[in-house]
Enzyme design. Structure first.
Site, mmCIF file in Angstrom:
data_model
loop_
_atom_site.group_PDB
_atom_site.id
_atom_site.type_symbol
_atom_site.label_atom_id
_atom_site.label_comp_id
_atom_site.label_asym_id
_atom_site.label_seq_id
_atom_site.Cartn_x
_atom_site.Cartn_y
_atom_site.Cartn_z
ATOM 1 N N LYS A 22 0.824 -1.213 0.000
ATOM 2 C CA LYS A 22 0.000 0.000 0.000
ATOM 3 C C LYS A 22 0.862 1.268 0.000
ATOM 4 O O LYS A 22 0.649 2.170 -0.807
ATOM 5 C CB LYS A 22 -0.898 0.010 1.252
ATOM 6 N N ASN A 23 1.826 1.310 0.911
ATOM 7 C CA ASN A 23 2.574 2.560 1.071
ATOM 8 C C ASN A 23 3.623 2.783 -0.017
ATOM 9 O O ASN A 23 4.267 3.829 -0.068
ATOM 10 C CB ASN A 23 3.195 2.640 2.471
ATOM 11 N N CYS A 118 -5.088 12.889 12.583
ATOM 12 C CA CYS A 118 -5.836 11.638 12.443
ATOM 13 C C CYS A 118 -5.741 10.879 13.749
ATOM 14 O O CYS A 118 -5.134 11.352 14.702
ATOM 15 C CB CYS A 118 -5.368 10.832 11.237
ATOM 16 N N ARG A 123 0.178 14.761 12.964
ATOM 17 C CA ARG A 123 0.716 14.534 11.623
ATOM 18 C C ARG A 123 0.748 15.788 10.731
ATOM 19 O O ARG A 123 0.111 15.834 9.684
ATOM 20 C CB ARG A 123 -0.034 13.389 10.925
ATOM 21 N N ASP A 306 4.323 0.693 12.175
ATOM 22 C CA ASP A 306 3.161 0.015 11.582
ATOM 23 C C ASP A 306 3.033 -1.445 12.024
ATOM 24 O O ASP A 306 2.075 -2.118 11.656
ATOM 25 C CB ASP A 306 3.224 0.089 10.043
ATOM 26 N N ARG A 398 -8.697 -0.499 4.445
ATOM 27 C CA ARG A 398 -7.849 0.542 3.850
ATOM 28 C C ARG A 398 -6.472 -0.025 3.514
ATOM 29 O O ARG A 398 -5.800 0.472 2.611
ATOM 30 C CB ARG A 398 -7.680 1.709 4.819
HETATM 31 N N1 EPU Z 1 5.973 14.804 10.865
HETATM 32 C C1 EPU Z 1 6.063 16.152 11.117
HETATM 33 N N2 EPU Z 1 6.089 17.024 10.047
HETATM 34 C C2 EPU Z 1 6.018 16.589 8.768
HETATM 35 C C3 EPU Z 1 5.927 15.222 8.497
HETATM 36 C C4 EPU Z 1 5.901 14.332 9.577
HETATM 37 O O1 EPU Z 1 6.111 16.571 12.276
HETATM 38 O O2 EPU Z 1 6.041 17.449 7.860
HETATM 39 C C5 EPU Z 1 5.976 13.832 11.976
HETATM 40 C C6 EPU Z 1 4.688 13.014 12.057
HETATM 41 O O3 EPU Z 1 3.672 13.709 12.769
HETATM 42 C C7 EPU Z 1 5.162 11.773 12.747
HETATM 43 C C8 EPU Z 1 6.589 11.582 12.224
HETATM 44 O O4 EPU Z 1 6.973 12.865 11.738
HETATM 45 O O5 EPU Z 1 5.193 11.960 14.132
HETATM 46 C C9 EPU Z 1 6.763 10.578 11.110
HETATM 47 O O6 EPU Z 1 5.756 10.762 10.134
HETATM 48 P P1 EPU Z 1 5.941 10.427 8.592
HETATM 49 O O7 EPU Z 1 5.818 11.683 7.828
HETATM 50 O O8 EPU Z 1 7.141 9.584 8.382
HETATM 51 O O9 EPU Z 1 4.635 9.549 8.326
HETATM 52 P P2 EPU Z 1 3.794 9.562 6.994
HETATM 53 O O10 EPU Z 1 4.696 9.751 5.860
HETATM 54 O O11 EPU Z 1 2.625 10.460 7.145
HETATM 55 C C10 EPU Z 1 4.028 7.010 6.456
HETATM 56 C C11 EPU Z 1 3.091 5.856 6.261
HETATM 57 C C12 EPU Z 1 2.478 5.474 7.594
HETATM 58 C C13 EPU Z 1 3.611 5.100 8.553
HETATM 59 C C14 EPU Z 1 4.596 6.266 8.675
HETATM 60 C C15 EPU Z 1 5.806 5.958 9.532
HETATM 61 C C16 EPU Z 1 2.339 6.195 3.990
HETATM 62 C C17 EPU Z 1 1.235 6.531 3.057
HETATM 63 N N3 EPU Z 1 2.058 6.230 5.301
HETATM 64 O O12 EPU Z 1 3.232 8.063 6.966
HETATM 65 O O13 EPU Z 1 1.655 4.341 7.364
HETATM 66 O O14 EPU Z 1 3.099 4.799 9.822
HETATM 67 O O15 EPU Z 1 5.059 6.648 7.358
HETATM 68 O O16 EPU Z 1 6.480 4.861 9.047
HETATM 69 O O17 EPU Z 1 3.424 5.855 3.552
HETATM 70 C C18 EPU Z 1 -0.087 2.835 7.807
HETATM 71 O O18 EPU Z 1 0.166 2.276 6.733
HETATM 72 O O19 EPU Z 1 -0.864 2.332 8.671
HETATM 73 C C19 EPU Z 1 0.524 4.120 8.116
HETATM 74 C C20 EPU Z 1 0.030 4.959 9.031
#
Ligand code: EPU
Length: 419
Positions: A22-23, A118, A123, A306, A398
């Site tokens: 998915k990701n 969320c 996030r 995850d 999802r």
């Molecule tokens: N963060 C910030 N600012 C930003 C971006 C992130 O403060 O601009 C913080 C977030 O709030 C969090 C941390 O940094 O505390 C890490 O977040 P990240 O941006 O890495 O998460 P994401 O890219 O939104 C992806 C996956 C998630 C997975 C996380 C961590 C996708 C579509 N989603 O989310 O997947 O948990 O990386 O590995 O790739 C899931 O599949 O269930 C899922 C939530």
């Protein structure tokens, strides 16, 4: 709303396979916006989130054809798209924000609804925006939307303040069409980031270093359409391995990639499971009762957040006490209250959960709160005595492709009840 009903206590055994990731699929589908023409994506998982991403692309004027049964998506990208992702779609899936980078890069304009918080945390996307600004995009926030404008993006040196997966992906997609060289420092090293780089390079981009914390991108003027098969889902694979561990079973997950799952494999072995690489997959054999292990979630290659909820379900029936620390998201213990309803002994203090393993769990009606939490409740239900009903299964849908069918084929007493 559908529910999943499980009668626990069955030992799971046999072969299954991992679906596409998915990701990896979500950023890759968004990346089609970088090149006009017809793109073909294979091994695309049949998931609600994929369907949402295709809706986002269709609202922009792309022509997306999805053969869910063949796991194949064909997307026709016109020369000009309507560069907007509306609130109605972004609110159902925050990964829609992944269109921001490609739109800013190729169309010079993007209007994308700002994702809210969320269930698992606030996030924010400040790092995505910081990266795009460094590349010369003019960013404004108005009426709940992020508006990005740029003539042509300019390569830059970008240092993320924290490691972000989709932030790295968004900026990487923007930089491939920027003029000159971009360096992304403190980049996420997840296999999905590497996979996106692979796809971008197939399209004619010049990305190197993906999979390390320093990604270098030499901008090019145009990209071409692509035909690509997506890597297997490491989190779905991991969840199936834990299903073997928690039922004392023996499951071969075909397509699972050992290099993507090293931190989990190490912990499963430490807990007494036998994990081996076999015939193009991974096999996990669970002991009668697992031992306890401590977990600290970290960015890749650390233990994935995850998988935290699923391993917590496993630890709730271990023979000892386990300390689980969640370092990535501030509110990712929503499954704890539900696991407790099944007899788990878990106390939480901030980002630390102490799980005292119990000899048994007892089936109960429980409610899924987010994707991975739902998976942990299903796993707990496989082990629990009696009947567990997991409601709000749309969370599970999802990110897991027909999980109940895969588990049933392995011997679980599990069914979906339409609601
Ligand atoms: N963060 C910030 N600012 C930003 C971006 C992130 O403060 O601009 C913080 C977030 O709030 C969090 C941390 O940094 O505390 C890490 O977040 P990240 O941006 O890495 O998460 P994401 O890219 O939104 C992806 C996956 C998630 C997975 C996380 C961590 C996708 C579509 N989603 O989310 O997947 O948990 O990386 O590995 O790739 C899931 O599949 O269930 C899922 C939530």
């Amino acid at each position: 709303m559908d529910a999943i009903v499980i009668t626990g206590g069955k030992r799971l055994e046999g072969e299954t396979h991992a679906s596409g990731a998915k990701n990896a699929a979500l950023p890759i589908l968004a990346s089609c916006l970088l090149a006009e023409g017809e793109h073909t994506y294979r091994n695309v998982p049949d998931l609600a989130d994929v369907s949402t991403m295709l809706k986002v692309l269709r609202t922009m004027g792309c022509d997306a054809e999805w053969s869910a049964a063949r796991h194949e998506v064909k997307i026709g990208v016109p020369k000009n798209v309507m560069p907007e992702a509306p609130y109605e779609l972004v609110k159902t899936m925050r990964a829609s924000v992944l269109v921001l980078g490609p739109l800013a890069a190729r169309h010079g304009r993007a209007r994308v609804s700002m994702p809210g918080g969320c269930a698992i945390g606030a996030r924010p996307i400040d790092q995505h925006l910081k990266g795009l600004k460094s590349l010369g995009a003019h960013i404004e926030l108005a009426e709940g939307y992020v508006e990005a404008r740029a003539e042509r993006l300019e390569g830059a040196r970008i240092g993320f303040d924290l490691i972000t997966v989709t932030g790295t992906e968004n900026v990487m997609m923007a930089a491939v069409l920027a003029r000159g060289r971009t360096l992304i420092e403190n980049a996420a090293r997840e296999p999905e980031v590497e996979e996106l780089a692979r796809v971008l390079n197939k399209m004619g981009a010049r990305v190197s270093g993906a999979g390390t914390d320093l990604i270098t991108i030499e901008g090019v003027d145009t990209l071409k359409s692509v035909d690509h098969a997506i890597i297997p889902d490491r989190i779905e694979s991991g969840t199936l391995l834990v299903a073997a561990a928690i039922t004392g079973g023996d499951i071969l997950v075909k397509e699972a990639v050992p290099e993507h799952l090293e931190a989990l494999i190490m912990k499963l072995r430490e807990a007494g499971c036998t994990v081996s690489t076999e015939r193009g997959g991974l096999r996990c054999k669970g002991p009668e009762r697992v031992g306890s292990v401590d977990i600290k979630t970290l960015e890749h290659p650390g233990f994935p957040t995850d998988m935290q909820a699923q391993v917590m379900a496993l630890m709730s029936v271990s023979s000892g006490t386990s300390v689980i620390t969640e370092n990535i998201f501030e509110n990712r213990f929503m499954h704890v209250a539900e696991l407790r309803r099944m007899g788990a002994d878990i106390t939480v203090d901030g980002s630390v959960a102490v799980v005292r393993g119990q000899p048994k769990l007892s089936g109960a009606p429980v409610m899924a709160t987010d994707l991975r939490a739902s998976a942990s409740l299903v796993l707990a239900g496989l082990k629990a005595e009696g009947k567990t009903t997991v409601s709000r299964v749309y969370h599970l849908d999802r990110g897991y492709e027909r999980l109940e069918q895969k588990l049933e084929a392995l011997g679980a007493d599990i069914k979906r009840v339409k609601g």
